[in-house]
Design a protein around this motif. Sequence first.
Motif, PDB file in Angstrom:
ATOM      1  N   TRP A   1      13.619  27.211  -9.659  1.00  0.00           N
ATOM      2  CA  TRP A   1      13.916  27.868 -10.936  1.00  0.00           C
ATOM      3  C   TRP A   1      15.107  27.191 -11.607  1.00  0.00           C
ATOM      4  O   TRP A   1      15.189  27.120 -12.834  1.00  0.00           O
ATOM      5  N   HIS A   2      16.026  26.686 -10.800  1.00  0.00           N
ATOM      6  CA  HIS A   2      17.204  25.989 -11.318  1.00  0.00           C
ATOM      7  C   HIS A   2      17.017  24.472 -11.364  1.00  0.00           C
ATOM      8  O   HIS A   2      17.972  23.746 -11.649  1.00  0.00           O
ATOM      9  N   GLY A   3      15.814  23.998 -11.071  1.00  0.00           N
ATOM     10  CA  GLY A   3      15.562  22.570 -11.114  1.00  0.00           C
ATOM     11  C   GLY A   3      16.251  21.796 -10.016  1.00  0.00           C
ATOM     12  O   GLY A   3      16.551  20.597 -10.169  1.00  0.00           O
ATOM     13  N   VAL A   4      16.472  22.445  -8.871  1.00  0.00           N
ATOM     14  CA  VAL A   4      17.198  21.819  -7.766  1.00  0.00           C
ATOM     15  C   VAL A   4      16.191  21.346  -6.715  1.00  0.00           C
ATOM     16  O   VAL A   4      15.418  22.150  -6.187  1.00  0.00           O
ATOM     17  N   PRO A   5      16.171  20.059  -6.366  1.00  0.00           N
ATOM     18  CA  PRO A   5      15.253  19.560  -5.327  1.00  0.00           C
ATOM     19  C   PRO A   5      15.707  19.981  -3.943  1.00  0.00           C
ATOM     20  O   PRO A   5      16.869  20.357  -3.735  1.00  0.00           O
ATOM     21  N   LEU A   6      14.780  19.892  -2.982  1.00  0.00           N
ATOM     22  CA  LEU A   6      15.046  20.436  -1.660  1.00  0.00           C
ATOM     23  C   LEU A   6      14.740  19.452  -0.536  1.00  0.00           C
ATOM     24  O   LEU A   6      13.866  18.597  -0.674  1.00  0.00           O
ATOM     25  N   VAL A   7      15.455  19.633   0.569  1.00  0.00           N
ATOM     26  CA  VAL A   7      15.042  19.132   1.877  1.00  0.00           C
ATOM     27  C   VAL A   7      14.506  20.351   2.611  1.00  0.00           C
ATOM     28  O   VAL A   7      15.231  21.330   2.806  1.00  0.00           O
ATOM     29  N   VAL A   8      13.226  20.320   2.995  1.00  0.00           N
ATOM     30  CA  VAL A   8      12.606  21.495   3.602  1.00  0.00           C
ATOM     31  C   VAL A   8      12.319  21.228   5.074  1.00  0.00           C
ATOM     32  O   VAL A   8      11.792  20.183   5.445  1.00  0.00           O
ATOM     33  N   ALA A   9      12.683  22.208   5.909  1.00  0.00           N
ATOM     34  CA  ALA A   9      12.489  22.117   7.363  1.00  0.00           C
ATOM     35  C   ALA A   9      11.826  23.409   7.822  1.00  0.00           C
ATOM     36  O   ALA A   9      12.491  24.318   8.324  1.00  0.00           O
ATOM     37  N   PRO A  10      10.512  23.544   7.625  1.00  0.00           N
ATOM     38  CA  PRO A  10       9.839  24.803   7.941  1.00  0.00           C
ATOM     39  C   PRO A  10       9.889  25.114   9.429  1.00  0.00           C
ATOM     40  O   PRO A  10       9.842  24.214  10.272  1.00  0.00           O
ATOM     41  N   ILE A  11       9.978  26.417   9.724  1.00  0.00           N
ATOM     42  CA  ILE A  11      10.086  26.860  11.115  1.00  0.00           C
ATOM     43  C   ILE A  11       8.777  27.498  11.569  1.00  0.00           C
ATOM     44  O   ILE A  11       8.216  27.121  12.597  1.00  0.00           O
ATOM     45  N   ARG A  12       8.266  28.475  10.812  1.00  0.00           N
ATOM     46  CA  ARG A  12       7.080  29.212  11.237  1.00  0.00           C
ATOM     47  C   ARG A  12       6.562  30.050  10.071  1.00  0.00           C
ATOM     48  O   ARG A  12       7.059  29.959   8.959  1.00  0.00           O
ATOM     49  N   ASP A  13       5.540  30.866  10.343  1.00  0.00           N
ATOM     50  CA  ASP A  13       4.940  31.783   9.365  1.00  0.00           C
ATOM     51  C   ASP A  13       4.399  31.010   8.169  1.00  0.00           C
ATOM     52  O   ASP A  13       3.704  30.016   8.336  1.00  0.00           O
ATOM     53  N   ASP A  14       4.761  31.425   6.952  1.00  0.00           N
ATOM     54  CA  ASP A  14       4.244  30.758   5.751  1.00  0.00           C
ATOM     55  C   ASP A  14       5.029  29.505   5.396  1.00  0.00           C
ATOM     56  O   ASP A  14       4.667  28.777   4.462  1.00  0.00           O
ATOM     57  N   GLN A  15       6.106  29.225   6.116  1.00  0.00           N
ATOM     58  CA  GLN A  15       7.015  28.160   5.712  1.00  0.00           C
ATOM     59  C   GLN A  15       6.379  26.767   5.697  1.00  0.00           C
ATOM     60  O   GLN A  15       6.641  25.989   4.758  1.00  0.00           O
ATOM     61  N   PRO A  16       5.535  26.391   6.665  1.00  0.00           N
ATOM     62  CA  PRO A  16       4.893  25.080   6.563  1.00  0.00           C
ATOM     63  C   PRO A  16       4.015  24.935   5.321  1.00  0.00           C
ATOM     64  O   PRO A  16       3.948  23.856   4.721  1.00  0.00           O
ATOM     65  N   VAL A  17       3.349  26.021   4.930  1.00  0.00           N
ATOM     66  CA  VAL A  17       2.510  25.967   3.723  1.00  0.00           C
ATOM     67  C   VAL A  17       3.376  25.777   2.487  1.00  0.00           C
ATOM     68  O   VAL A  17       3.089  24.943   1.615  1.00  0.00           O
ATOM     69  N   VAL A  18       4.459  26.543   2.390  1.00  0.00           N
ATOM     70  CA  VAL A  18       5.353  26.416   1.231  1.00  0.00           C
ATOM     71  C   VAL A  18       5.995  25.029   1.209  1.00  0.00           C
ATOM     72  O   VAL A  18       6.142  24.414   0.146  1.00  0.00           O
ATOM     73  N   ALA A  19       6.379  24.507   2.384  1.00  0.00           N
ATOM     74  CA  ALA A  19       6.958  23.154   2.446  1.00  0.00           C
ATOM     75  C   ALA A  19       5.970  22.125   1.935  1.00  0.00           C
ATOM     76  O   ALA A  19       6.339  21.182   1.214  1.00  0.00           O
ATOM     77  N   ALA A  20       4.688  22.275   2.306  1.00  0.00           N
ATOM     78  CA  ALA A  20       3.663  21.347   1.818  1.00  0.00           C
ATOM     79  C   ALA A  20       3.518  21.437   0.307  1.00  0.00           C
ATOM     80  O   ALA A  20       3.267  20.423  -0.363  1.00  0.00           O
ATOM     81  N   GLN A  21       3.703  22.619  -0.248  1.00  0.00           N
ATOM     82  CA  GLN A  21       3.644  22.765  -1.702  1.00  0.00           C
ATOM     83  C   GLN A  21       4.823  22.061  -2.368  1.00  0.00           C
ATOM     84  O   GLN A  21       4.662  21.415  -3.412  1.00  0.00           O
ATOM     85  N   VAL A  22       6.000  22.166  -1.762  1.00  0.00           N
ATOM     86  CA  VAL A  22       7.184  21.499  -2.323  1.00  0.00           C
ATOM     87  C   VAL A  22       6.977  19.990  -2.341  1.00  0.00           C
ATOM     88  O   VAL A  22       7.210  19.323  -3.359  1.00  0.00           O
ATOM     89  N   THR A  23       6.550  19.428  -1.215  1.00  0.00           N
ATOM     90  CA  THR A  23       6.366  17.975  -1.174  1.00  0.00           C
ATOM     91  C   THR A  23       5.173  17.553  -2.016  1.00  0.00           C
ATOM     92  O   THR A  23       5.189  16.485  -2.626  1.00  0.00           O
ATOM     93  N   GLY A  24       4.135  18.388  -2.062  1.00  0.00           N
ATOM     94  CA  GLY A  24       2.984  18.069  -2.910  1.00  0.00           C
ATOM     95  C   GLY A  24       3.339  18.024  -4.377  1.00  0.00           C
ATOM     96  O   GLY A  24       2.781  17.223  -5.133  1.00  0.00           O
ATOM     97  N   ALA A  25       4.287  18.868  -4.778  1.00  0.00           N
ATOM     98  CA  ALA A  25       4.761  18.852  -6.162  1.00  0.00           C
ATOM     99  C   ALA A  25       5.754  17.726  -6.413  1.00  0.00           C
ATOM    100  O   ALA A  25       6.148  17.485  -7.565  1.00  0.00           O
ATOM    101  N   GLY A  26       6.185  17.031  -5.342  1.00  0.00           N
ATOM    102  CA  GLY A  26       7.149  15.938  -5.488  1.00  0.00           C
ATOM    103  C   GLY A  26       8.585  16.395  -5.615  1.00  0.00           C
ATOM    104  O   GLY A  26       9.465  15.608  -5.960  1.00  0.00           O
ATOM    105  N   ALA A  27       8.850  17.682  -5.287  1.00  0.00           N
ATOM    106  CA  ALA A  27      10.176  18.255  -5.538  1.00  0.00           C
ATOM    107  C   ALA A  27      11.058  18.296  -4.300  1.00  0.00           C
ATOM    108  O   ALA A  27      12.108  18.944  -4.318  1.00  0.00           O
TER     109      ALA A  27
END
Length: 383
Positions: free
Chosen positions: A301-327
């Motif tokens: 929302w603030h236009g801030v890119p991320l380093v994502v390190a998913p642990i479990r649950d929905d986090q791997p899916v959300v991480a894949a969305q972040v990298t898929g969006a190039g963010a």
Amino acid sequence: MSRFLFVVPPLVGHINPAVAVAAELTARGHRVAWAGLPRIVEELAGPEAQIYACETPTEIQRPPELRGVAALQFLWQEFFGPLAEAMAPGVEEAITDFRPDVVVADQQTLAGALVAERMGVPWATSATTSAEFADALASMPKVDEWIRDLLTGLRARIGDPGLTHDPRFSPDLVLAFTTTALTGEAAAGPQVRFVGPALTRRPAADTFPWEWLDPDRHTVLVSLGTANTDVGARFLTECTAAVRERADRVQTVIVDPGGVLDPAHDADLLIVPRVPQLPLLERTQAVISHSGHNTVAESLWHGVPLVVAPIRDDQPVVAAQVTGAGAGVRVRFGRSNRAVIGAALDSVLDEPQYREAAIRVRDSFRTAGGAAAAAAHLEKLAV
């Protein structure tokens, strides 16, 4: 004027978007009430909130080594299922007393959907994670079948056994607090409305030393959320080492609610149990996160890119969305050391395509309408 009952779990990231939507509905002249754990709802929605108390399971401690399918099954069997049955009497009491025109049920608070359908009240889904739209279990049909059997059993006990639709998705309205700029072309039904994040002002956190921020260096925020303190010590320690090696151009705030690190407050590093996340993100250039949907949505929302390190649950899916969006850049939570984390951080800080992608997602979020759009869709359902 219509009446809306929000049914929420005892999870901060799931309540925050609902608070924003409820505030918008109240501003439009509607009445709002809540069914949930009073202590948490009151903290986030304010002391004026009308709350119907629901029983919730005692705190569930997942074995920290659980990952993947085992962690998902534990979550359903030990939390989502028991939560639904524990909350059902309180939800029924709330519907009987408050007489809502619409129940707004968190996607993982199944009592809201199941009790509403049994009592004949229209209901909408509040989808606070986009992972359900990714069809993540398509490659695991036995796990998917196991979850559906669990849902069927819950419906037989607290819902309407004559119905067959998935209670995680209202047949009339699903509010998805994201956009396809992040999820990609999600497998969403026609009742899904992508409204983007719903943000609102929150109760002030402990006093934050804003004067500590150095405008001549990048500010990095490191957060693993509030539910991962049992597994975060090693990763946070490696993050600490990685950012200290870059202290000439980086200053870092690490959120450590479990106190797994030694407290620090020097010129380069600030370790605190909590932060005012939204205002801090306005002054942040990168986020290192477990890829929890709430933190990801607020960062983008603030236009801030991320380093994502998913642990479990929905986090791997959300991480894949972040990298898929190039963010952002993904690293492995369990194995990444300071060198890997530092290299990923250098990428999102120095390579402009990550911030450009984050800004594209930000723009889609801000044009989707957020709480105002969600409230408008709920008003139509209430008519």
